[in-house]
Scaffold this active site. Structure first.
Site, PDB file in Angstrom:
ATOM      1  N   CYS A   2      36.387  53.514  -6.895  1.00 17.10           N
ATOM      2  CA  CYS A   2      35.323  52.662  -7.378  1.00 17.10           C
ATOM      3  C   CYS A   2      34.587  53.390  -8.488  1.00 17.10           C
ATOM      4  CB  CYS A   2      34.347  52.333  -6.240  1.00 17.10           C
ATOM      5  SG  CYS A   2      35.147  51.600  -4.780  1.00 17.10           S
ATOM      6  N   ARG A  48      33.736  47.881  -7.417  1.00 18.82           N
ATOM      7  CA  ARG A  48      34.620  48.154  -6.285  1.00 18.82           C
ATOM      8  C   ARG A  48      36.086  47.882  -6.587  1.00 18.82           C
ATOM      9  NH1 ARG A  48      35.250  45.206  -0.434  1.00 18.82           N
ATOM     10  NH2 ARG A  48      36.158  46.999   0.645  1.00 18.82           N
ATOM     11  N   LEU A  49      36.914  48.861  -6.228  1.00 20.50           N
ATOM     12  CA  LEU A  49      38.351  48.670  -6.109  1.00 20.50           C
ATOM     13  C   LEU A  49      38.618  48.583  -4.613  1.00 20.50           C
ATOM     14  CD1 LEU A  49      41.104  48.595  -7.639  1.00 20.50           C
ATOM     15  CD2 LEU A  49      41.256  51.053  -7.253  1.00 20.50           C
ATOM     16  N   ILE A  51      40.108  48.611  -1.150  1.00 20.91           N
ATOM     17  CA  ILE A  51      41.298  49.215  -0.541  1.00 20.91           C
ATOM     18  C   ILE A  51      41.202  49.229   0.980  1.00 20.91           C
ATOM     19  CG2 ILE A  51      42.598  51.380  -0.313  1.00 20.91           C
ATOM     20  CD1 ILE A  51      41.920  51.876  -3.295  1.00 20.91           C
ATOM     21  N   ILE A  52      40.046  49.605   1.517  1.00 20.72           N
ATOM     22  CA  ILE A  52      39.820  49.618   2.961  1.00 20.72           C
ATOM     23  C   ILE A  52      38.756  48.578   3.296  1.00 20.72           C
ATOM     24  CG2 ILE A  52      38.904  50.969   4.885  1.00 20.72           C
ATOM     25  CD1 ILE A  52      40.232  53.423   3.689  1.00 20.72           C
ATOM     26  N   GLU A  75      37.501  57.956  -0.780  1.00 23.23           N
ATOM     27  CA  GLU A  75      38.014  57.654   0.554  1.00 23.23           C
ATOM     28  C   GLU A  75      37.641  58.792   1.497  1.00 23.23           C
ATOM     29  OE1 GLU A  75      39.378  54.803   0.940  1.00 23.23           O
ATOM     30  OE2 GLU A  75      40.135  54.260  -1.046  1.00 23.23           O
ATOM     31  N   ASP A  98      35.126  52.802   5.542  1.00 23.57           N
ATOM     32  CA  ASP A  98      34.760  54.211   5.607  1.00 23.57           C
ATOM     33  C   ASP A  98      33.378  54.446   5.009  1.00 23.57           C
ATOM     34  OD1 ASP A  98      35.813  53.542   3.115  1.00 23.57           O
ATOM     35  OD2 ASP A  98      36.703  55.506   2.757  1.00 23.57           O
TER      36      ASP A  98
END
Length: 659
Positions: A2, A48-49, A51-52, A75, A98
């Protein structure tokens, strides 16, 4: 991955339009959504990218009562285990991300939370009651984080271009930062090449209760005293290395809610990560490789051997020298620093290939050379230490002929030159004996700068002075690894050639060899298990010999390289932008290089079409071109680009201003 940005004001709420402008310059880091938190002192932004917890992980994120907010890039791979522990202590979670673990870990442990994290991160955490801002960066600087202060506020962001969105921030070169770049290949944190702009050093946190932060480490590279390593048993250590790397790869491949691919360079590091995925997970693997039209740089046969061995779905991109010259201005815009090699450019093209195939995440092999002593520099240093014991011995000097067998002009083909070059600065007591040849050859660039004779700062001595006091008792290899971990690794490998060119295409890189548990074990290994005689990464090869085909396992070490000068002068004239960036008026305006010296080097490159250039001339050319681009893009300009745009994904805003 991000992007984060924010402004901490001394007296009044920041300009409400500033952080959105900052985020627009970071949209490539986070195209999937954006968010802003603001109160009377702080505006905190995030792109934001996802992923979780794709649906529920929007940021900035807070605890239950809104007293702690975080904007986080990265992460935390052990978030599952940490969440379980925090739940047992009474914490309640409303998402599966996370990011929320960070908030509750801070509530539970404060600053002691950071050593518990196994991951890669840059974050900003705001305590609303205490009016305290905490910036923190992962152990080795995988993720970037910059900050500056003006008369009435502190600004911070994942990239400098976002900070320059504030017109009150002055823009000029930091000459000591340039000195470090032209010695170590990059500035050494906290310095950057921009005056007044600092980076949070890897493994550190910066705590702001006013305009001046308290900066302190939570982790630093450590090694045992020579002979005091935990285990001297090679077989025991081989087994533990395998166990920890397997777990590190599994964490980075499986802990994602989107598909994860892998890079295959042709070397053993990425081969190991791919092979572990193939052996220890049930998920199919898609791999990506970089090819070169010039056979001198291409590692295609080794990549193909590994693809056949694993049976992966494979994609590759063929790079011609001209492609590098064309894309180089974009590379510099993302790197935000002068570059002494063109190698980041093909990596930007490779990340574009990854994104074209629908992937947001790749596992890569970076870090293995630093952690397990894979560079030729370490072999070179061992030989120089051997020679230093008897510098007059011609027999000892002949050992230099074993170095760099992949080079056309290797020490073996020019032994007299090798003895003269590597025989300099042979002081066995010098903590930086390993790095003197690199630093000396790189600092030859300073001869073309305008004020090099007036510069009194000895950046090499200053760096050596920062080495831990305990390092005098370390093995010489450990001292060399420490120097590599605080210079080239965070400043170039993980930045210009890593995060910046990956995130240019909105792709996250994950680095198993920089796992917390792997770092801890590797730091405690005997030096001879990493560098056995002159065999680099000995223990790593032993640990995974059964997973790799012999042609890959036993191939001579060859570093990743790409065409340099040839990328800009293949037709004898130069890429279209080169003449504009290097005309005498522009060079004089930048104030770094001597216009006449630049013109002479460019004429030489044109005559030769960029080929048969010495290593020094290649570095000189790249330094000039990239420095001129940095000046044009970030000092004459303010870092803005036509590509800047508000994030196209969902936007969340939390406004707690009262005035």
């Amino acid at each position: 991955m991000c992007g984060i940005a924010g402004v901490l004001s001394a007296d009044e709420a920041p300009d409400p339009g500033l952080v959105p402008r900052m985020l627009a310059r970071l949209a490539h880091r986070g195209p999937d959504g954006s968010g802003i938190y603001r109160d009377d002192r702080l505006t905190l932004g995030h792109v934001r990218l996802a992923i979780i917890d794709v649906a529920g992980g929007a940021q900035p994120m807070s605890n239950e009562d809104g007293s702690v907010w975080v904007s986080f890039n990265g992460e935390i791979f052990n978030y599952v285990e940490l969440r379980k522990e925090l739940r047992s202590r009474g914490h309640r979670f409303r998402t599966g991300s996370d990011t929320e673990v960070i908030v509750h870990a801070w509530e539970e442990w404060g600053e002691d939370a950071f050593p518990r994290f196994n991951g890669q991160w840059a974050l900003a955490l705001w305590e609303t009651r205490q009016r305290r801002l905490v910036l923190c960066r992962d152990r080795l600087g995988v993720r970037p984080l910059f900050w500056t202060r003006t008369a009435d506020r502190v600004l911070f962001a994942s990239e400098v271009k976002a900070i320059f969105a504030d017109p009150q921030v002055p823009r000029s070169f930091d000459h000591e930062g340039l000195l470090e770049t032209m010695t170590f290949w990059s500035p050494v944190a906290p310095r950057t090449v921009f005056a007044g702009i600092e980076q949070v050093p890897p493994g550190h946190l910066a705590v702001f209760t006013g305009p001046t932060p308290e900066i302190r480490p939570y982790w630093q590279p450590e090694f045992p005293e020579q002979g005091e390593e935990t285990s001297q048993d090679l077989q025991v250590n081989v087994a533990e290395v395998r166990e920890r790397i397997v777990e590190a790869v599994r964490l980075r491949f499986l802990r994602s809610d989107v598909p994860v691919g892998g890079y295959l360079s042709g070397g053993i590091d990425s081969a190991i990560t791919a092979a572990v995925i193939g052996r220890y997970t049930d998920a199919p693997l898609t791999t990506f490789s970089l090819r070169f039209a010039d056979d001198d740089f291409d590692e295609g046969p080794f990549q193909a051997e590994m693809v056949r061995h694993l049976g992966t779905e494979h994609h590759e991109i063929m790079v011609h020298a001209g492609d590098i010259g064309s894309v180089f201005p974009e590379v510099v815009r993302h790197a935000e620093t002068p570059l002494l090699r063109a190698a980041p450019a093909p990596m930007l093209l490779l990340s574009g290939l990854v994104r074209e195939h629908g992937y947001k995440v790749v596992v890569t092999g970076e870090g293995a050379d630093e952690v397990f002593a894979g560079y030729d520099l370490f072999r070179e240093a061992r030989l120089r230490q051997f020679i230093a014991r008897d510098p007059s011995s011609a027999v000892r000097a002949r050992a230099l002929e074993l170095l760099y067998p992949w080079m056309a002009r290797s020490p073996g083909s020019a032994p007299a030159f090798a003895r003269e070059f590597f025989g300099r600065n042979l002081d066995p007591a010098d903590p930086a004996l390993s790095h003197r040849p690199r630093w000396d050859s790189t600092s030859a660039l300073l001869g073309m700068t305008i004020d090099h004779q007036d510069l009194q700062v000895d950046v090499a001595s200053a760096l050596v002075g920062r080495m831990p006091g305990a390092s005098v008792a370390w093995d010489p290899l450990s001292r060399a690894q420490w120097l590599e971990m605080v210079t080239l690794l965070p400043g170039y490998i993980l930045s210009s050639q890593g995060d910046r060119v990956l995130m240019a295409s909105s792709v996250e890189g994950r680095f198993p060899f920089l796992d917390r548990e792997v770092l801890d074990l590797a730091g405690r290994l005997p030096a001879r298990h990493k560098l056995m005689g002159l065999e680099e990464k000995h223990i790593l090869k032993r640990a995974f010999a059964d997973l790799l085909p012999p042609g890959v396992l036993n191939r001579p070490k060859q570093p990743y390289r790409s065409p340099d000068a040839a990328a800009f002068f293949m037709d004898g004239t130069g890429a279209p932008w080169v003449e504009d960036m290097t005309n005498p008026d522009r060079v004089a305006a930048a104030g770094v290089f001597q216009p006449r010296a630049v013109a002479a080097l460019l004429a030489k490159c044109r005559r030769r079409g960029g080929i048969r250039m010495s290593n020094t001339d290649n570095m000189r050319l790249l330094a000039i071109l990239s420095t001129q681009l940095v000046h044009h893009q970030f000092i004459e300009g303010d870092g803005a680009s036509p590509a800047d745009r508000p994030c196209s994904g969902p936007v969340t805003i939390v406004d707690r201003t009262t005035r």
